[in-house]
Design an enzyme around this catalytic site. Structure first.
Site, PDB file in Angstrom:
ATOM      1  N   PHE A 172       0.862  -1.190   0.000  1.00  0.00           N
ATOM      2  CA  PHE A 172       0.000   0.000   0.000  1.00  0.00           C
ATOM      3  C   PHE A 172       0.892   1.231   0.000  1.00  0.00           C
ATOM      4  O   PHE A 172       1.722   1.417   0.886  1.00  0.00           O
ATOM      5  CB  PHE A 172      -0.924   0.032   1.233  1.00  0.00           C
ATOM      6  CG  PHE A 172      -1.915   1.167   1.169  1.00  0.00           C
ATOM      7  CD1 PHE A 172      -3.123   1.003   0.517  1.00  0.00           C
ATOM      8  CD2 PHE A 172      -1.615   2.405   1.712  1.00  0.00           C
ATOM      9  CE1 PHE A 172      -4.027   2.064   0.412  1.00  0.00           C
ATOM     10  CE2 PHE A 172      -2.511   3.476   1.616  1.00  0.00           C
ATOM     11  CZ  PHE A 172      -3.720   3.291   0.972  1.00  0.00           C
TER      12      PHE A 172
ATOM     13  N   ASP B 192       9.355   2.892   1.612  1.00  0.00           N
ATOM     14  CA  ASP B 192       8.175   3.617   2.097  1.00  0.00           C
ATOM     15  C   ASP B 192       8.052   3.408   3.603  1.00  0.00           C
ATOM     16  O   ASP B 192       7.644   2.347   4.067  1.00  0.00           O
ATOM     17  CB  ASP B 192       6.932   3.102   1.354  1.00  0.00           C
ATOM     18  CG  ASP B 192       5.650   3.792   1.813  1.00  0.00           C
ATOM     19  OD1 ASP B 192       5.650   4.387   2.901  1.00  0.00           O
ATOM     20  OD2 ASP B 192       4.643   3.700   1.079  1.00  0.00           O
TER      21      ASP B 192
ATOM     22  N   LYS C 190       2.558  10.362   8.004  1.00  0.00           N
ATOM     23  CA  LYS C 190       1.778   9.976   9.203  1.00  0.00           C
ATOM     24  C   LYS C 190       2.195  10.680  10.493  1.00  0.00           C
ATOM     25  O   LYS C 190       1.841  11.825  10.697  1.00  0.00           O
ATOM     26  CB  LYS C 190       1.804   8.456   9.357  1.00  0.00           C
ATOM     27  CG  LYS C 190       0.886   7.760   8.315  1.00  0.00           C
ATOM     28  CD  LYS C 190       0.504   6.390   8.756  1.00  0.00           C
ATOM     29  CE  LYS C 190      -0.316   5.628   7.752  1.00  0.00           C
ATOM     30  NZ  LYS C 190      -1.740   5.935   7.803  1.00  0.00           N
TER      31      LYS C 190
HETATM   32  N1  PLP Z   1       2.344   4.326   2.407  1.00  0.00           N
HETATM   33  C1  PLP Z   1       2.039   3.526   3.440  1.00  0.00           C
HETATM   34  C2  PLP Z   1       2.975   2.414   3.811  1.00  0.00           C
HETATM   35  C3  PLP Z   1       0.848   3.701   4.159  1.00  0.00           C
HETATM   36  O1  PLP Z   1       0.547   2.886   5.164  1.00  0.00           O
HETATM   37  C4  PLP Z   1      -0.014   4.765   3.781  1.00  0.00           C
HETATM   38  C5  PLP Z   1      -1.282   4.966   4.469  1.00  0.00           C
HETATM   39  O2  PLP Z   1      -1.785   4.150   5.192  1.00  0.00           O
HETATM   40  C6  PLP Z   1       0.353   5.580   2.700  1.00  0.00           C
HETATM   41  C7  PLP Z   1       1.536   5.336   2.040  1.00  0.00           C
HETATM   42  C8  PLP Z   1      -0.536   6.719   2.276  1.00  0.00           C
HETATM   43  O3  PLP Z   1      -0.482   7.739   3.222  1.00  0.00           O
HETATM   44  P1  PLP Z   1      -1.563   8.921   3.216  1.00  0.00           P
HETATM   45  O4  PLP Z   1      -2.864   8.322   3.634  1.00  0.00           O
HETATM   46  O5  PLP Z   1      -1.020   9.921   4.204  1.00  0.00           O
HETATM   47  O6  PLP Z   1      -1.611   9.459   1.847  1.00  0.00           O
END
Ligand code: PLP
Length: 387
Positions: free
Chosen positions: A132, A217, A246
């Site tokens: 994700f 990520d 986050k």
């Molecule tokens: N990358 C990871 C690993 C995530 O867990 C998330 C959101 O849960 C995102 C990217 C996307 O983040 P945002 O919701 O702040 O766009």
């Protein structure tokens, strides 16, 4: 405003993208949040890993308030001190060199993908089953779940998905057109999947050998949650690009894409009006200070180990496995009952969520102690008995 009125207005005026729990949260203190009527909840999801230093944190509130009175936002037409201070700090913590600031995790990954295309001149990416990376179109293209992508196809860039934690699968997928591999050091939304020790190192070696960029990520796993500021630091690797968001500003919106020396945009390549604004950068600096001064990374490791041990002691047939690192923890069930358990925990005053139909996820603030862990496991134990 009455609860029913709030629910009605939400239905009428908010686009219906979210399935919400039937409570209206009003305020919080430390690891607890409260409804308007006063019902108290132990918050073991912390805004989905966004509030590492706890709710109503006085030191961070003070930094936000002082910055808010001084200057909130002037855009990137001008230099600002909190932005450069934060960039310097993140560069040190990551071992990389330069930052691009934005406002969320998906934007941080969007920046990483654009940056990769710009520096490699290649267009193909490799991501992982279960991944994700966000909901904007490039990040969504690198996200695994078909349900999230289907209505918006065709998506760009071209992304090949390979099995996570399987180095041979990755090796096979690499071609001369591969620009980068984008990977979560621990998969969050897939249900807290921790790869084998040494796997990330092998991914790094493969990328280096094939001249491919490695994007890590850390949006969910970063900010000290696993016991180090970035989860990849446990494996002693050096990614080319790292993304973070986050919990970076303890709940204020901020994202950042950090890159190794020599990996940079040119003027005009990318931009964000709010990216790196004074207020969010001041909040992020205060958050990092708080994490460091209060040894929250050490606490995440220590209390996380205790939490996993206590979860492991729960003797219920339905529990298959407890997994995680630090305070990024999942309980895998043998049946698809995660949602039912999460709903019943809410009734008993515990906020958690289900990452998948059979995985319960815990992302508490990093300030928690063994006492709150005991409170959580007691409620969970009761709920599973009832289910
Ligand atoms: N990358 C990871 C690993 C995530 O867990 C998330 C959101 O849960 C995102 C990217 C996307 O983040 P945002 O919701 O702040 O766009």
């Amino acid at each position: 405003m009455e609860i029913e009125k709030i629910k009605q207005l939400e239905k009428q005026h908010i686009m219906q993208t979210y399935g919400r729990f039937p409570i209206v949260l009003d305020h919080g203190i430390g690891p607890y949040v409260y409804c308007k009527e006063g019902k108290k909840y132990l918050d073991f999801i912390s805004g989905i890993a966004c509030v590492p230093c706890g709710h109503g944190n006085k030191e961070i509130a003070k930094a936000i308030s002082e910055q808010a009175k001084k200057l909130v936002q002037v855009s990137n037409l001008y230099y600002t001190e909190p932005q450069v201070k934060l960039a310097e700090k993140l560069s040190k913590l990551s071992g990389l060199e330069k930052c691009f600031f934005c406002n969320s995790g998906t934007e941080a990954n969007e920046a990483a993908i654009k940056l990769t295309k710009k520096v490699t001149k290649k267009k193909e990416f490799i991501a992982f089953e279960g991944s994700f990376h966000g909901r904007t179109t490039a990040s969504l293209a690198a996200t695994w779940k078909a349900k999230y992508k289907k209505p918006f196809e065709p998506l760009s860039p071209n992304v090949k998905f390979v099995k996570y934690n399987d180095i041979k699968a990755l090796e096979k997928a690499i071609t001369k057109d591969t620009a980068a591999v984008i990977i979560e050091p621990i998969q969050g939304e897939a249900g807290i999947i921790v790869p084998d020790k040494g796997y990330l190192k092998k991914v790094e070696e493969l990328c280096n050998k094939n001249n491919i960029l490695l994007i890590v990520d850390e949006v969910q796993s970063g900010n000290g949650r696993t016991g180090k500021f970035f989860a990849y630091l446990h494996e002693n690797i050096k990614p080319d690009i790292v993304t973070l968001a986050k919990g970076l500003a303890n709940g204020l919106p901020i994202g950042v894409c950090i890159a190794k020396k020599g990996i940079d945009f040119d003027k005009g390549n990318h931009a964000s009006t709010f990216g790196g604004n004074n207020l969010c950068c001041a909040a992020a600096l205060a958050t990092i200070d708080y994490i460091e001064e209060n040894n929250l990374m050490e606490n995440a490791e220590k209390v996380g180990n205790y939490f996993m041990k206590e979860l492991g002691k729960l003797k219920h047939n339905i529990i298959k496995k407890v997994k995680g690192k630090g305070l990024m923890i999942g309980v895998e069930l043998k049946q698809n009952k995660a949602k039912e358990i999460v709903d019943k925990c809410l009734e008993k005053g515990l906020l958690i969520n289900n990452a998948t139909e059979n995985i319960i996820r815990f992302l508490p603030p990093l300030i928690i102690t063994k006492k709150e862990v005991d409170e959580c496991t007691k409620i969970l134990d009761e709920v599973i008995k009832e289910c």
